[in-house]
Motif scaffolding. Sequence first.
Motif, short mmCIF file in Angstrom:
data_model
loop_
_atom_site.label_atom_id
_atom_site.label_comp_id
_atom_site.label_asym_id
_atom_site.label_seq_id
_atom_site.Cartn_x
_atom_site.Cartn_y
_atom_site.Cartn_z
N CYS A 173 0.83 -1.21 0.00
CA CYS A 173 0.00 0.00 0.00
C CYS A 173 0.86 1.26 0.00
N GLU A 174 1.93 1.24 0.79
CA GLU A 174 2.83 2.40 0.85
C GLU A 174 3.50 2.65 -0.49
N GLU A 175 3.85 1.58 -1.20
CA GLU A 175 4.55 1.70 -2.48
C GLU A 175 3.59 2.05 -3.63
N ASN A 176 2.29 1.87 -3.41
CA ASN A 176 1.30 2.12 -4.47
C ASN A 176 0.19 3.03 -3.95
N SER A 177 0.59 4.10 -3.29
CA SER A 177 -0.38 4.97 -2.61
C SER A 177 -1.32 5.70 -3.56
N ASP A 178 -0.97 5.74 -4.86
CA ASP A 178 -1.85 6.41 -5.83
C ASP A 178 -2.62 5.42 -6.70
N ASN A 179 -2.53 4.13 -6.37
CA ASN A 179 -3.20 3.08 -7.15
C ASN A 179 -4.45 2.64 -6.38
N LEU A 180 -5.61 3.15 -6.78
CA LEU A 180 -6.84 2.89 -6.04
C LEU A 180 -7.20 1.41 -6.04
N ILE A 183 -9.41 -4.77 1.46
CA ILE A 183 -10.39 -5.85 1.59
C ILE A 183 -9.75 -7.13 2.14
N GLN A 184 -8.55 -7.45 1.64
CA GLN A 184 -7.86 -8.65 2.12
C GLN A 184 -7.50 -8.53 3.60
N LEU A 185 -7.07 -7.33 4.01
CA LEU A 185 -6.75 -7.12 5.43
C LEU A 185 -8.00 -7.26 6.29
N MET A 186 -9.14 -6.82 5.75
CA MET A 186 -10.41 -6.99 6.49
C MET A 186 -10.73 -8.48 6.63
N LYS A 187 -10.52 -9.23 5.55
CA LYS A 187 -10.79 -10.67 5.61
C LYS A 187 -9.90 -11.36 6.63
N MET A 188 -8.68 -10.82 6.80
CA MET A 188 -7.74 -11.37 7.77
C MET A 188 -8.03 -10.87 9.19
N GLU A 189 -9.06 -10.01 9.29
CA GLU A 189 -9.48 -9.41 10.56
C GLU A 189 -8.39 -8.53 11.17
N ASP A 190 -7.53 -7.99 10.27
CA ASP A 190 -6.54 -7.00 10.72
C ASP A 190 -7.14 -5.62 10.44
N PHE A 191 -8.11 -5.25 11.24
CA PHE A 191 -8.89 -4.05 10.97
C PHE A 191 -8.05 -2.78 11.13
N GLU A 192 -7.10 -2.81 12.05
CA GLU A 192 -6.25 -1.64 12.26
C GLU A 192 -5.42 -1.33 11.03
N SER A 193 -4.84 -2.38 10.41
CA SER A 193 -4.06 -2.17 9.19
C SER A 193 -4.94 -1.77 8.02
N ALA A 194 -6.17 -2.28 7.98
CA ALA A 194 -7.08 -1.99 6.86
C ALA A 194 -7.46 -0.52 6.81
N ILE A 195 -7.38 0.17 7.93
CA ILE A 195 -7.74 1.59 7.96
C ILE A 195 -6.87 2.40 7.01
N LEU A 196 -5.57 2.07 6.95
CA LEU A 196 -4.61 2.84 6.14
C LEU A 196 -4.99 2.88 4.66
N PRO A 197 -5.13 1.73 3.98
CA PRO A 197 -5.47 1.82 2.56
C PRO A 197 -6.82 2.48 2.29
N PHE A 198 -7.81 2.26 3.15
CA PHE A 198 -9.12 2.88 2.94
C PHE A 198 -9.05 4.39 3.14
N ASN A 199 -8.23 4.85 4.08
CA ASN A 199 -8.01 6.29 4.26
C ASN A 199 -7.32 6.90 3.04
N GLN A 200 -6.36 6.16 2.47
CA GLN A 200 -5.65 6.63 1.28
C GLN A 200 -6.60 6.74 0.09
N VAL A 201 -7.53 5.79 -0.01
CA VAL A 201 -8.54 5.84 -1.07
C VAL A 201 -9.37 7.10 -0.93
#
Length: 295
Positions: free
Chosen positions: A259-266, A274-292
């Motif tokens: 996500c950090e390396e592709n911050s402009d790739n929606l 979505i994959q992080l959500m499936k893994m139930e890593d909700f804290e990490s999932a916040i980052l890409p969704f905020n970037q979106v």
Amino acid sequence: RDRDVTGVQTCALPIFIVKFGWLQFISCLLALHESGAATDSNYKSLFPVLYQTKQFERLKEVCLALSPKFNVFYTPIEYLCRLYVENHFTTNPVEMNTIAEKLLKLYPSSTFGYFALGKVAHERNRHSEAIAWLKEGIESKIHDGALQILIKSLLQIWDFVSAEEYVLLAKKKSKMPAHYDEFHCLALSGQEKWSDIKTLIKKLKNEDLVNIMKANVALSEENWGEFDTAVDQLATKSRSWEVEYFRGFKSSAKLNQLCEENSDNLECLLKCGIQLMKMEDFESAILPFNQVSCN
């Protein structure tokens, strides 16, 4: 009867075509245009012939030369909109928006006016606006170029169900249904309809997309041998973000790095989120969704 500068009786054009052929007919009408003596009726005869004989560049030039008449004569504007929608004419979105709005003011029922405004909105990443314009036009006229832009916009906003509906409509109505196979695959992928994709993969010509879809199908079936093969084949073609995603889809750390390396790739951000959500890593999932949201 009076003759124009080419010696052709304008009221006897069908007879002239039969006697001398289309090329001479075009030549005579272009001579009228260049002399400044052509009438609106002459242009209405010339435009479809240039279009049907695929003389798109010449058609564009003639239409643009008539810009002083744009406020009263809609036919050249409509052909410019058609050429734009079909990728035979490129211009900046602001200019095209003005042309299309002028067309709809003169001829409110022109589907190509709606299609052109839809494409302008799509190119500006205003996908909801694009979808509204394109749907309104497609209700009156099915057109390949407009359908493809509409499907792209629907995929961009992740409305995969609607995208599939329009893909199926296109495949039913289009003379080139195979052109929609890639769109179909993307719409099915968004809905995780992997069994349907397995059949469709055989029709695809884009090798990268084939391997991406094979990897997704294998992942859904937990077929790790097929999965590794597809990812390895994808890696030989390019070092795309998809390769890194497939290789790190079980690791929060690798997905966060991606996500950090592709911050402009929606697309990448959403897929990782979505994959992080499936893994139930909700804290990490916040980052890409905020970037979106920021994008």
